[in-house]
Design a protein around this motif. Structure first.
Motif, PDB file in Angstrom:
ATOM      1  N   ASP A   1       0.830  -1.221   0.000  1.00  0.00           N
ATOM      2  CA  ASP A   1       0.000   0.000   0.000  1.00  0.00           C
ATOM      3  C   ASP A   1       0.857   1.259   0.000  1.00  0.00           C
ATOM      4  O   ASP A   1       0.387   2.352   0.312  1.00  0.00           O
ATOM      5  N   ALA A   2       2.154   1.097  -0.361  1.00  0.00           N
ATOM      6  CA  ALA A   2       3.047   2.260  -0.406  1.00  0.00           C
ATOM      7  C   ALA A   2       2.662   3.152  -1.579  1.00  0.00           C
ATOM      8  O   ALA A   2       1.960   2.726  -2.505  1.00  0.00           O
ATOM      9  N   PRO A   3       3.118   4.398  -1.572  1.00  0.00           N
ATOM     10  CA  PRO A   3       2.834   5.299  -2.698  1.00  0.00           C
ATOM     11  C   PRO A   3       3.329   4.712  -4.016  1.00  0.00           C
ATOM     12  O   PRO A   3       4.319   3.976  -4.062  1.00  0.00           O
ATOM     13  N   GLU A   4       2.638   5.053  -5.085  1.00  0.00           N
ATOM     14  CA  GLU A   4       2.962   4.513  -6.409  1.00  0.00           C
ATOM     15  C   GLU A   4       4.402   4.834  -6.819  1.00  0.00           C
ATOM     16  O   GLU A   4       5.072   4.011  -7.454  1.00  0.00           O
ATOM     17  N   ALA A   5       4.889   6.002  -6.431  1.00  0.00           N
ATOM     18  CA  ALA A   5       6.248   6.387  -6.811  1.00  0.00           C
ATOM     19  C   ALA A   5       7.284   5.442  -6.197  1.00  0.00           C
ATOM     20  O   ALA A   5       8.276   5.079  -6.843  1.00  0.00           O
ATOM     21  N   ALA A   6       7.049   5.015  -4.938  1.00  0.00           N
ATOM     22  CA  ALA A   6       7.978   4.098  -4.282  1.00  0.00           C
ATOM     23  C   ALA A   6       7.980   2.733  -4.976  1.00  0.00           C
ATOM     24  O   ALA A   6       9.027   2.113  -5.170  1.00  0.00           O
ATOM     25  N   ILE A   7       6.802   2.270  -5.351  1.00  0.00           N
ATOM     26  CA  ILE A   7       6.701   0.967  -6.021  1.00  0.00           C
ATOM     27  C   ILE A   7       7.381   1.024  -7.389  1.00  0.00           C
ATOM     28  O   ILE A   7       8.124   0.114  -7.776  1.00  0.00           O
ATOM     29  N   GLN A   8       7.144   2.096  -8.144  1.00  0.00           N
ATOM     30  CA  GLN A   8       7.753   2.223  -9.460  1.00  0.00           C
ATOM     31  C   GLN A   8       9.285   2.319  -9.354  1.00  0.00           C
ATOM     32  O   GLN A   8      10.011   1.778 -10.195  1.00  0.00           O
ATOM     33  N   GLY A   9       9.765   2.974  -8.320  1.00  0.00           N
ATOM     34  CA  GLY A   9      11.222   3.066  -8.110  1.00  0.00           C
ATOM     35  C   GLY A   9      11.821   1.707  -7.846  1.00  0.00           C
ATOM     36  O   GLY A   9      12.907   1.380  -8.351  1.00  0.00           O
ATOM     37  N   PHE A  10      11.091   0.868  -7.077  1.00  0.00           N
ATOM     38  CA  PHE A  10      11.570  -0.486  -6.780  1.00  0.00           C
ATOM     39  C   PHE A  10      11.590  -1.331  -8.057  1.00  0.00           C
ATOM     40  O   PHE A  10      12.522  -2.105  -8.292  1.00  0.00           O
ATOM     41  N   LEU A  11      10.570  -1.161  -8.900  1.00  0.00           N
ATOM     42  CA  LEU A  11      10.515  -1.911 -10.154  1.00  0.00           C
ATOM     43  C   LEU A  11      11.695  -1.519 -11.065  1.00  0.00           C
ATOM     44  O   LEU A  11      12.312  -2.380 -11.700  1.00  0.00           O
ATOM     45  N   ARG A  12      11.996  -0.236 -11.119  1.00  0.00           N
ATOM     46  CA  ARG A  12      13.121   0.198 -11.951  1.00  0.00           C
ATOM     47  C   ARG A  12      14.439  -0.359 -11.419  1.00  0.00           C
ATOM     48  O   ARG A  12      15.311  -0.776 -12.186  1.00  0.00           O
ATOM     49  N   ALA A  13      14.577  -0.382 -10.094  1.00  0.00           N
ATOM     50  CA  ALA A  13      15.826  -0.853  -9.497  1.00  0.00           C
ATOM     51  C   ALA A  13      16.036  -2.346  -9.730  1.00  0.00           C
ATOM     52  O   ALA A  13      17.172  -2.807  -9.881  1.00  0.00           O
ATOM     53  N   THR A  14      14.956  -3.122  -9.777  1.00  0.00           N
ATOM     54  CA  THR A  14      15.087  -4.577  -9.934  1.00  0.00           C
ATOM     55  C   THR A  14      14.960  -5.027 -11.379  1.00  0.00           C
ATOM     56  O   THR A  14      15.313  -6.160 -11.719  1.00  0.00           O
ATOM     57  N   GLY A  15      14.419  -4.153 -12.221  1.00  0.00           N
ATOM     58  CA  GLY A  15      14.235  -4.543 -13.621  1.00  0.00           C
ATOM     59  C   GLY A  15      13.068  -5.490 -13.834  1.00  0.00           C
ATOM     60  O   GLY A  15      12.998  -6.162 -14.871  1.00  0.00           O
ATOM     61  N   LEU A  16      12.163  -5.564 -12.884  1.00  0.00           N
ATOM     62  CA  LEU A  16      11.014  -6.475 -12.982  1.00  0.00           C
ATOM     63  C   LEU A  16       9.733  -5.683 -13.232  1.00  0.00           C
ATOM     64  O   LEU A  16       9.698  -4.459 -13.110  1.00  0.00           O
ATOM     65  N   THR A  17       8.660  -6.428 -13.553  1.00  0.00           N
ATOM     66  CA  THR A  17       7.335  -5.827 -13.669  1.00  0.00           C
ATOM     67  C   THR A  17       6.549  -6.149 -12.422  1.00  0.00           C
ATOM     68  O   THR A  17       6.931  -7.031 -11.636  1.00  0.00           O
ATOM     69  N   LEU A  18       5.417  -5.452 -12.240  1.00  0.00           N
ATOM     70  CA  LEU A  18       4.643  -5.626 -11.012  1.00  0.00           C
ATOM     71  C   LEU A  18       4.172  -7.058 -10.830  1.00  0.00           C
ATOM     72  O   LEU A  18       4.180  -7.595  -9.714  1.00  0.00           O
ATOM     73  N   ASP A  19       3.756  -7.729 -11.939  1.00  0.00           N
ATOM     74  CA  ASP A  19       3.252  -9.093 -11.796  1.00  0.00           C
ATOM     75  C   ASP A  19       4.359 -10.103 -11.506  1.00  0.00           C
ATOM     76  O   ASP A  19       4.076 -11.264 -11.176  1.00  0.00           O
ATOM     77  N   GLN A  20       5.642  -9.692 -11.599  1.00  0.00           N
ATOM     78  CA  GLN A  20       6.747 -10.600 -11.283  1.00  0.00           C
ATOM     79  C   GLN A  20       7.152 -10.506  -9.802  1.00  0.00           C
ATOM     80  O   GLN A  20       7.957 -11.303  -9.342  1.00  0.00           O
ATOM     81  N   LEU A  21       6.585  -9.534  -9.072  1.00  0.00           N
ATOM     82  CA  LEU A  21       6.915  -9.389  -7.655  1.00  0.00           C
ATOM     83  C   LEU A  21       6.079 -10.356  -6.830  1.00  0.00           C
ATOM     84  O   LEU A  21       4.953 -10.705  -7.182  1.00  0.00           O
ATOM     85  N   GLU A  22       6.643 -10.798  -5.705  1.00  0.00           N
ATOM     86  CA  GLU A  22       5.909 -11.630  -4.751  1.00  0.00           C
ATOM     87  C   GLU A  22       5.342 -10.745  -3.641  1.00  0.00           C
ATOM     88  O   GLU A  22       5.952  -9.738  -3.277  1.00  0.00           O
ATOM     89  N   ARG A  23       4.133 -11.150  -3.117  1.00  0.00           N
ATOM     90  CA  ARG A  23       3.528 -10.442  -1.984  1.00  0.00           C
ATOM     91  C   ARG A  23       3.660 -11.339  -0.754  1.00  0.00           C
ATOM     92  O   ARG A  23       3.305 -12.522  -0.811  1.00  0.00           O
ATOM     93  N   ARG A  24       4.197 -10.782   0.324  1.00  0.00           N
ATOM     94  CA  ARG A  24       4.377 -11.577   1.540  1.00  0.00           C
ATOM     95  C   ARG A  24       3.840 -10.789   2.735  1.00  0.00           C
ATOM     96  O   ARG A  24       4.011  -9.562   2.830  1.00  0.00           O
TER      97      ARG A  24
END
Length: 705
Positions: free
Chosen positions: A75-98
């Motif tokens: 539930d973090a801000p969209e900017a934080a999530i997009q920054g994490f995606l850029r840093a890892t080179g992944l897309t949102l559907d490739q992330l795991e939720r824990r």
């Protein structure tokens, strides 16, 4: 599995080969390890036409890698999530939720499978070739690749029990293969290899010794054998032996004889001429002490056993030595005439734009050598004459041709001028010591001139504020400082360096060229600061010198904090004795006691605003431990004072070490900061007495531990 690499090219300069071997091994092995491959051992080799690397016990593939990285909450801000995606080179559907204690979070899990060794080797070797750190490189043809000389072929093999495979790679149009070539003339055809053992064996059959150490050993042994047959001996020259091993793939030493007309040339001239111009090893006749022959190393076996090669070398050598003989004859005539022309010529040679000519420098060195002479047991007149003679060979034709013979030729010319052996030896020795392994002159006149030469250099460049900075030392001032230190210590010279620094600085200020370069005269305070700064520089070099001999830096600091720290022989005697004492159990415990006494005293003086520096009286001693310490100090103080006056520092250390037990007993039995003001003051004054007893020897507060 095992890896074999060969980079085959035109001739690699001998001086570049050792570093190139190291760079090839380092770059390839570091690249393999970084990519996940481990190996058992690696060895690099070189000949004039090839760099080779053999790696044993290499992994067949890298291990799989699983990287896990925690990201922001879901539930973090969209900017934080997009920054994490850029840093890892992944897309949102490739992330795991824990699920986490504070909510749900994203995780990035990246799994990389293991990669085959061939794929990794191809990447690492391609990068290594393209980025190889040659000191100088070139391009050729129409390609963009840079190499030290044109690169002809790349051999790259991976082998295991199943056989060998060529690693598929291509660099600037050069595809890797499994073939190489032997000796350029004796076995020029290409041949295939299957691994390192096969490679080394076939190269040997093709007249190539792969290992430079083996080539050097072969040259050394065969040269010694050739000399032995004639009753001669090879003049040592490891640097030249190593260079020769880098010039040939199949060493064939050949012995030649120097023509009789050149045998009266100084042996140093013969040796230098042959080494510099033709890379010949010199052969000395022990019976005559003369250089009478040479060994040249050919790169080919010939039907006439090298006769044609030797004949060609003989003609070139005769021409070179004829030039040397001409220089020698002219120089001797000038020397026998008193070398006045050379002395005048030094006025036209600039030493430094701000420090005048070589003639100006000679005048300064002569004055300083006269000043130094009494302290080193030299005759002042001889020291001055030697200083005025020592640089004259810089104007000789021989030194003009061979600058490395400066000093050496000066001795010959001084002898020819009839100036005496002490002056002649000083001309030869005044540059020494040039390096840490160079011998230190011991003849008094030589020592005086050598010290004057180096101190003039130091005071001169300090006067114009040209000091070493970081790793930059263009005028070799650190070497000059170490030379001063080794001359002083090696000859047990007892003199305050500050007096010599002041004398050298006065010579700089009095020099006409110097005065022209510096319109404003320095103030007395700035001169004092400059002298102190130069002495500190010498102290820094002394620390390095003594640290190499196992004396702790803090021990040196503790001794340098004492009066007389410009007498380096005294400083070293103190530091050596103190270092030895602190290596014992008594020394270690005494140090703790002295530091404890100093710390308690400092705290009390700071708290009370007074100095507890006198008045400790045994009549106020309340315990046996106090009375024992008073008695021990009464006994030790005169012993330490007498030993210090006699400069018997081992005895001084033994006397102060005897205080270890009384000081330990005092601190175990007595509370210094007692409620009774009289007792407290008496005990603090006693601590002052302990501290001052230690300060007769060194500033123990500077010692760690």
């Amino acid at each position: 599995m095992d890896l074999l690499i060969e980079l085959f090219s035109e001739e690699i300069p001998a001086r570049m080969q050792p570093r190139a071997r190291d760079d090839l091994r380092r770059l390839v092995t570091e690249g393999l390890v970084e990519a996940g491959l481990t190996y058992r051992s690696a060895g690099a080799f070189s000949t004039p036409r090839r760099l080779a690397l053999a790696v044993e016990g290499l992994d067949a593939q890298s291990k799989p890698v699983r990287d896990e990285r925690k990201g922001p909450r879901t539930d973090a801000p969209e900017a934080a999530i997009q920054g994490f995606l850029r840093a890892t080179g992944l897309t949102l559907d490739q992330l795991e939720r824990r699920a986490e204690k504070k909510g749900e979070a994203f995780y990035a899990v990246v799994e990389r499978p293991g990669r085959p060794a061939a794929e990794i080797v191809a990447e690492v070797l391609s990068r290594t070739i393209r980025d190889f750190p040659w000191p100088k490189s070139m391009r050729w043809g129409s390609g963009n690749l840079r190499w030290v000389r044109p690169l002809h072929s790349i051999l790259c093999l991976l082998s295991d029990e199943a056989g060998a495979q060529v690693v598929p790679l291509e660099v600037d149009g050069i595809a890797a293969g499994n073939t190489t070539r032997g000796h350029r003339f004796m076995a020029p055809d290409a041949f295939a290899v299957t691994g390192f053992d096969d490679y080394a064996a076939k190269l040997r059959r093709a007249r190539v010794m792969l290992d430079p150490a083996e080539r050097e050993a072969a040259i050394r042994q065969e040269a010694a054998n050739l000399a032995f047959v004639r009753g001669w001996e090879i003049v040592p020259g490891d640097g030249l032996m190593t260079e020769l091993a880098g010039l040939v793939e199949w060493p064939v030493p050949l012995m030649g004889v120097i023509e009789a007309r050149f045998l009266d040339l100084p042996p140093e001239v013969l040796q230098t001429s042959m080494k510099e111009h033709q890379k010949f090893l010199s052969a000395r006749n022990p019976a005559t002490g003369r250089i009478e022959g040479y060994v040249t190393v050919a790169n080919i076996e010939t039907p006439d056993h090298g006769a044609t090669i030797l004949a060609g070398n003989q003609r070139v050598l005769a021409a070179r030595l004829s030039d040397a003989a001409f220089f020698w004859g002219n120089d001797l005539r000038e020397a026998k005439g008193g070398m006045t022309g050379w002395a005048e010529g030094l006025q036209a040679v600039t030493f430094h734009a701000k420090l005048g000519s070589q003639a100006d420098r000679v005048a300064r060195i002569a004055a300083l050598a006269r000043e130094i002479a009494p302290a080193v047991g030299a005759d002042p007149d001889q020291a001055e004459q030697a200083a005025r003679t020592a640089k004259l060979d810089l104007r000789s034709a021989m030194v003009g041709e061979f600058p490395e013979l400066q000093g050496t030729m000066g001795r010959y010319y001084a002898q020819a001028a009839g100036l005496g052996e002490a002056v002649a030896d000083a001309a030869r020795d005044h540059y020494a010591p040039l390096g840490p392994s160079d011998a230190v002159p011991s003849a008094p006149v030589s020592v005086a001139v050598a010290l004057a030469d180096k101190l003039d250099t130091l005071t001169g460049f300090w006067a114009i504020d040209e000091k070493p900075t970081g790793s930059k030392d263009p005028f070799a001032l650190r070497r000059a400082a170490l030379g001063v230190i080794r001359l002083v210590l090696g000859n047990g010279v007892r003199a305050p360096l500050t007096a010599w620094i002041a004398a050298g600085d006065a010579a700089q200020q009095g020099d006409e060229a110097q005065n022209q370069a510096h319109a404003a005269e320095p103030s007395a305070q700035s001169l004092t600061n400059r002298h102190h700064d130069l002495l500190s520089f010498l102290h820094d070099r002394l620390k390095v010198h003594l640290r190499d001999q196992g004396i702790r830096h803090d021990v040196i600091d503790a001794v340098l904090a004492m009066p007389g720290n410009d007498d380096l022989t005294l400083v070293v005697a103190r530091a050596t004795a103190l270092n030895a004492m602190l290596a014992t159990e008594d020394g270690t415990n005494l140090l703790q006691g002295l530091k404890r006494a100093a710390n308690i005293l400092a705290q009390a003086e700071a708290q009370d605003g007074v100095e507890y520096s006198f008045g400790a009286d045994p009549k106020f001693a309340e315990t046996d431990a106090e009375r024992t310490l008073f008695a021990a100090l009464d006994a030790a103080e005169p012993q330490i004072a007498a030993a210090v006056r006699a400069e018997d520092y081992p005895a001084a250390m033994a006397a102060i070490a005897a205080l270890r037990a009384p000081i330990d007993g005092f601190f175990e039995a007595v509370q210094v900061n007692a409620d009774n003001a009289v007792l407290r003051r008496n005990r603090l004054n006693l601590l002052h007495r302990i501290r001052e007893t230690g300060r007769r020897i060194a500033d123990f507060g500077r010692i760690e531990g």
